[in-house]
Scaffold this motif. Sequence first.
Motif, PDB file in Angstrom:
ATOM      1  N   LEU A   1       7.547   9.540   5.565  1.00 55.49           N
ATOM      2  CA  LEU A   1       8.505   8.717   4.839  1.00 55.49           C
ATOM      3  C   LEU A   1       9.571   9.573   4.166  1.00 55.49           C
ATOM      4  O   LEU A   1      10.742   9.187   4.115  1.00 55.49           O
ATOM      5  CB  LEU A   1       7.784   7.862   3.792  1.00 55.49           C
ATOM      6  N   HIS A   2       9.181  10.746   3.684  1.00 53.13           N
ATOM      7  CA  HIS A   2      10.168  11.658   3.077  1.00 53.13           C
ATOM      8  C   HIS A   2      11.203  12.085   4.114  1.00 53.13           C
ATOM      9  O   HIS A   2      12.408  12.085   3.843  1.00 53.13           O
ATOM     10  CB  HIS A   2       9.451  12.876   2.499  1.00 53.13           C
ATOM     11  N   ARG A   3      10.733  12.419   5.323  1.00 52.63           N
ATOM     12  CA  ARG A   3      11.663  12.832   6.388  1.00 52.63           C
ATOM     13  C   ARG A   3      12.558  11.667   6.800  1.00 52.63           C
ATOM     14  O   ARG A   3      13.764  11.839   7.017  1.00 52.63           O
ATOM     15  CB  ARG A   3      10.879  13.352   7.601  1.00 52.63           C
ATOM     16  N   LEU A   4      11.964  10.472   6.908  1.00 55.08           N
ATOM     17  CA  LEU A   4      12.752   9.309   7.303  1.00 55.08           C
ATOM     18  C   LEU A   4      13.792   8.968   6.237  1.00 55.08           C
ATOM     19  O   LEU A   4      14.942   8.645   6.561  1.00 55.08           O
ATOM     20  CB  LEU A   4      11.828   8.111   7.539  1.00 55.08           C
TER      21      LEU A   4
ATOM     22  N   ARG B   1       1.697  -0.497   6.084  1.00 57.23           N
ATOM     23  CA  ARG B   1       2.457   0.760   6.078  1.00 57.23           C
ATOM     24  C   ARG B   1       2.926   1.106   7.487  1.00 57.23           C
ATOM     25  O   ARG B   1       4.034   1.612   7.671  1.00 57.23           O
ATOM     26  CB  ARG B   1       1.597   1.893   5.511  1.00 57.23           C
ATOM     27  N   GLN B   2       2.084   0.804   8.478  1.00 61.23           N
ATOM     28  CA  GLN B   2       2.458   1.101   9.861  1.00 61.23           C
ATOM     29  C   GLN B   2       3.679   0.286  10.283  1.00 61.23           C
ATOM     30  O   GLN B   2       4.591   0.801  10.956  1.00 61.23           O
ATOM     31  CB  GLN B   2       1.276   0.824  10.804  1.00 61.23           C
ATOM     32  N   ALA B   3       3.714  -0.983   9.890  1.00 56.40           N
ATOM     33  CA  ALA B   3       4.857  -1.833  10.223  1.00 56.40           C
ATOM     34  C   ALA B   3       6.116  -1.353   9.509  1.00 56.40           C
ATOM     35  O   ALA B   3       7.220  -1.384  10.074  1.00 56.40           O
ATOM     36  CB  ALA B   3       4.563  -3.287   9.855  1.00 56.40           C
ATOM     37  N   ILE B   4       5.973  -0.908   8.272  1.00 62.36           N
ATOM     38  CA  ILE B   4       7.116  -0.404   7.518  1.00 62.36           C
ATOM     39  C   ILE B   4       7.686   0.834   8.181  1.00 62.36           C
ATOM     40  O   ILE B   4       8.908   0.962   8.365  1.00 62.36           O
ATOM     41  CB  ILE B   4       6.699  -0.106   6.062  1.00 62.36           C
ATOM     42  N   ILE B   5       6.824   1.751   8.569  1.00 66.04           N
ATOM     43  CA  ILE B   5       7.284   2.991   9.209  1.00 66.04           C
ATOM     44  C   ILE B   5       7.944   2.680  10.543  1.00 66.04           C
ATOM     45  O   ILE B   5       8.992   3.253  10.886  1.00 66.04           O
ATOM     46  CB  ILE B   5       6.107   3.964   9.361  1.00 66.04           C
ATOM     47  N   ALA B   6       7.360   1.759  11.319  1.00 68.34           N
ATOM     48  CA  ALA B   6       7.950   1.400  12.616  1.00 68.34           C
ATOM     49  C   ALA B   6       9.329   0.775  12.427  1.00 68.34           C
ATOM     50  O   ALA B   6      10.267   1.060  13.196  1.00 68.34           O
ATOM     51  CB  ALA B   6       7.023   0.437  13.357  1.00 68.34           C
ATOM     52  N   THR B   7       9.487  -0.055  11.406  1.00 64.09           N
ATOM     53  CA  THR B   7      10.789  -0.659  11.122  1.00 64.09           C
ATOM     54  C   THR B   7      11.791   0.400  10.695  1.00 64.09           C
ATOM     55  O   THR B   7      12.962   0.371  11.105  1.00 64.09           O
ATOM     56  CB  THR B   7      10.648  -1.724  10.022  1.00 64.09           C
ATOM     57  N   PHE B   8      11.348   1.325   9.876  1.00 63.30           N
ATOM     58  CA  PHE B   8      12.183   2.440   9.424  1.00 63.30           C
ATOM     59  C   PHE B   8      12.725   3.205  10.629  1.00 63.30           C
ATOM     60  O   PHE B   8      13.941   3.448  10.761  1.00 63.30           O
ATOM     61  CB  PHE B   8      11.324   3.364   8.555  1.00 63.30           C
ATOM     62  N   GLU B   9      11.840   3.577  11.535  1.00 64.23           N
ATOM     63  CA  GLU B   9      12.239   4.361  12.708  1.00 64.23           C
ATOM     64  C   GLU B   9      13.184   3.573  13.607  1.00 64.23           C
ATOM     65  O   GLU B   9      14.142   4.132  14.156  1.00 64.23           O
ATOM     66  CB  GLU B   9      10.990   4.795  13.479  1.00 64.23           C
TER      67      GLU B   9
ATOM     68  N   GLY C   1       0.793  -1.233   0.000  1.00 60.35           N
ATOM     69  CA  GLY C   1       0.000   0.000   0.000  1.00 60.35           C
ATOM     70  C   GLY C   1       0.814   1.266   0.000  1.00 60.35           C
ATOM     71  O   GLY C   1       0.291   2.334   0.334  1.00 60.35           O
ATOM     72  N   LEU C   2       2.099   1.170  -0.372  1.00 60.75           N
ATOM     73  CA  LEU C   2       2.926   2.380  -0.378  1.00 60.75           C
ATOM     74  C   LEU C   2       2.544   3.335  -1.502  1.00 60.75           C
ATOM     75  O   LEU C   2       2.984   4.488  -1.507  1.00 60.75           O
ATOM     76  CB  LEU C   2       4.404   2.008  -0.485  1.00 60.75           C
ATOM     77  N   ASP C   3       1.723   2.854  -2.446  1.00 63.03           N
ATOM     78  CA  ASP C   3       1.205   3.745  -3.479  1.00 63.03           C
ATOM     79  C   ASP C   3      -0.093   4.419  -3.040  1.00 63.03           C
ATOM     80  O   ASP C   3      -0.695   5.187  -3.796  1.00 63.03           O
ATOM     81  CB  ASP C   3       0.960   2.963  -4.776  1.00 63.03           C
ATOM     82  N   ARG C   4      -0.504   4.122  -1.813  1.00 62.30           N
ATOM     83  CA  ARG C   4      -1.756   4.689  -1.291  1.00 62.30           C
ATOM     84  C   ARG C   4      -1.530   5.387   0.044  1.00 62.30           C
ATOM     85  O   ARG C   4      -2.426   5.449   0.883  1.00 62.30           O
ATOM     86  CB  ARG C   4      -2.806   3.584  -1.131  1.00 62.30           C
ATOM     87  N   CYS C   5      -0.326   5.906   0.252  1.00 60.78           N
ATOM     88  CA  CYS C   5      -0.017   6.610   1.502  1.00 60.78           C
ATOM     89  C   CYS C   5      -0.864   7.869   1.628  1.00 60.78           C
ATOM     90  O   CYS C   5      -1.152   8.553   0.632  1.00 60.78           O
ATOM     91  CB  CYS C   5       1.457   6.999   1.547  1.00 60.78           C
ATOM     92  N   SER C   6      -1.220   8.190   2.846  1.00 65.90           N
ATOM     93  CA  SER C   6      -1.863   9.471   3.105  1.00 65.90           C
ATOM     94  C   SER C   6      -0.812  10.570   2.986  1.00 65.90           C
ATOM     95  O   SER C   6       0.393  10.301   3.024  1.00 65.90           O
ATOM     96  CB  SER C   6      -2.450   9.478   4.517  1.00 65.90           C
ATOM     97  N   PRO C   7      -1.236  11.824   2.835  1.00 67.12           N
ATOM     98  CA  PRO C   7      -0.253  12.916   2.779  1.00 67.12           C
ATOM     99  C   PRO C   7       0.671  12.930   4.000  1.00 67.12           C
ATOM    100  O   PRO C   7       1.862  13.215   3.872  1.00 67.12           O
ATOM    101  CB  PRO C   7      -1.138  14.172   2.716  1.00 67.12           C
ATOM    102  N   GLU C   8       0.118  12.597   5.159  1.00 70.43           N
ATOM    103  CA  GLU C   8       0.936  12.589   6.376  1.00 70.43           C
ATOM    104  C   GLU C   8       1.977  11.471   6.317  1.00 70.43           C
ATOM    105  O   GLU C   8       3.133  11.657   6.720  1.00 70.43           O
ATOM    106  CB  GLU C   8       0.039  12.406   7.608  1.00 70.43           C
ATOM    107  N   GLU C   9       1.583  10.300   5.799  1.00 71.91           N
ATOM    108  CA  GLU C   9       2.524   9.191   5.684  1.00 71.91           C
ATOM    109  C   GLU C   9       3.607   9.487   4.659  1.00 71.91           C
ATOM    110  O   GLU C   9       4.787   9.181   4.877  1.00 71.91           O
ATOM    111  CB  GLU C   9       1.768   7.913   5.309  1.00 71.91           C
TER     112      GLU C   9
END
Length: 581
Positions: free
Chosen positions: A105-108, A134-142, A93-101
Motif C-alpha cells: 500500500l505504501h508503494r501504491l 483488503r484484497q479487493a481494496i488493493i486490486a482496485t488500487f492497482e 481491516g486496514l488497521d490490521r494489514c500484514s507487513p507485506e500489505e
Amino acid sequence: MTTLDHLNTCDTAAFIDTLHGIYEHSPWIPERAAAQRPFTSLSALKLALQDAVVQAGEAGQLSLLRAHPELAGKAAIAGELTAESTGEQAASGLDRCSPEEFALLHRLNAAYNEKFGFPFILAVKGPTGKGLTRQAIIATFERRLKNRRQDELQEALRQVHRIAEIRLNALLGVELAFGPAIMAWAEEIGAISDDEQGLTCAYMTPGHRRTAARLADWMVDAGMDVHIDAVGNVVGRYAAADPNAKTLIAGSHYDTVRNGGKYDGRLGILLPIAIVRELHARGERLPYHLEVIGFAEEEGVRFRSTFLGSHALTGRFDLALLDTRDADGVSMREALQQAGHDPQQIPDIARDPAKLLGYVEVHIEQGPVLLERGLPLGVVTAIAGSSRYLVELLGQASHAGTTPMAMRRDAAAAAAEIVLLVERRCTGQGTLVGTVGQLAVPDGSVNVVPGRCRLSLDIRSATDAERSAAVQDIMDGIASICERRGIEYRTELLVEAEAAPCAPRLMDQLGEAVERAGLPRFDLLSGAGHDAMAMAAVTEVAMLFTRCGNGGISHNPLETMTADDADMAARVLLDFLRSYR
C-alpha cells in the motif's frame, strides 16, 4: 439523532457544524449547499452537496481530494485520522494489514500520488456499506492506477460522494428498506456459476437451474404463487383481490454472459421481489395482478438465440430453435428435457395482450451516462434496435516470407479494413453505434499470410431507418473491400431486432415517481437490448435505469452498483406501482 427537518430549520452555522464530518476537512461544501434549503428529501440534500463540489471547479475539487488521508498511510498509523476515516478504514481491516500489505500500500500510494497529484480515495465500506476486503481494496488500487488523469479525477470525486452518502446515512440514522436484501440476493445467486473463475449462467445448465430454483424460493417467501414454466421462466404472481383484474408484469432475465456481472438482468427480478415482500408484510394488495418474471434466457450464450424467455411469453418463440445445438452437440430440446421441461408446452406460455396492463423493467444502465451526471436513476425513452452478423472472409493462406505484398489475398487485412469501416460509418451519426466484438484468424500462424478470418458485426440505433441505412452501407463496403483484395466472403444474420420505444404515459409515471423521491427526472436511451424489446410486441413497456459504477462497465465481473441506488430504485418502483393509472 439528527433529522432532515433539523437540517432544514437550523441556522447556517449549525447546518455547517452538523455536516462538518461528511466531506473530509471541507466545511465549504455544506456552507454552499445551505443556500438550497429546504430539502424535500435526503436525496435532494445529497445532490445539493454534490453540486457544490461540481461548481467548485477543478481547483476546489483538488483541495477536497487532497484533504483526504492515504489508505493505511502515516496519518492512520499515527492515529491522526478523523473519527469517520478511522472507522471506515478499520471496517475493512486496514488497521490490521500484514507487513507485506503495508509495504504494498505504501508503494501504491507513492505511485498514485506521483501520477495523479492527489491521494487514492476509495469508499472502503463498498457497495453494501459493510466494508471491502483488503484484497479487493488493493486490486482496485492497482486497477485505477492505470486510468488517465481526468478519468481518475472524476472517479475519485465519485468515491468522495459515496463516502459522504454513507456518512449521511449514519448521521441521520437511515435504514435502507430494500437495498441490503437486493444486494445480498445478488451475491448469493452470483456465486452459482457454470465456471469456477467467474459468473457464467448459460441456458439450462445445472447452475442456471439452481438459480431458477433460488429465485422461486424467494418469490414464495415474498408471498407469491410461483411456477417455472416450460421454457424455464420463473413466474411469481401476487394476485389482486379481484380475480378478473388485469396483470402488470415486472421482470428481467437471470442468465448471464460468460464471466459477467451480478446485476445485469437480475436486478430487475430481485428488486420487485423485495417490493412484493414488503407489500405482503403489510397485507397490501394492488388493484391489479402483479407478476414478477425471471426470464430464462436473453443473452444467447449457449444456443446463439436471444430472448427465448420473453419470446415464449409473447407467443413468438420459434420452435425450430429446439433443434439447434450447443458447442457440445446438445440440442435445445434435449437440454430442456434433461431439466424436466416439456418443449411442446412452450406455445401455451403465450399471454393474451388484452389481459396485460404493461411491462416495467428495472435494469442497471450498463453505461456511464447516469454515473457521469451523478444521478442514481434515469427513465428510458427507447431501446435501440440491433442488427448482428457473423462475417467469414476467405482469402489465400501463403508463406509470409515469399509472398509479395501486392500478390497477397490477406483475409486479416480485409478484416482490419472492415473494422475501420464500421467505426467510420457509425461515428457522429445520431444514436448509431457499431462494434466488431469478435475477430479471429482460425489456425493462424506467425509466418503465414492469413487465408481465413471471422468477425462479428453489431450495429445499433434508436431508429430503425438509421440502423438499416448503416447496415446497407457497411455491407456495400465489405463487398468493395473484398473485391479489391480478392477475398470471398459470406455473412450470416444472427439478430434483427427493431427499436422499441417506451410508452410515453408509463415514462411520465416513472418520471413523476422519480421526482417525488427528490430526484430530477432524467431521460436516456438504452443502447443495450432488454426483454422489454420483446414484450413491446404485446403490451406497453417502461424501463428504469440505475447507475452502474466502475465507469459504467457491464458484462464484466467489475460491474457494480450500491445498496443505496438499489433502495432508491425500489422505492421509486413501489411508488410507481401504487400510483399506476
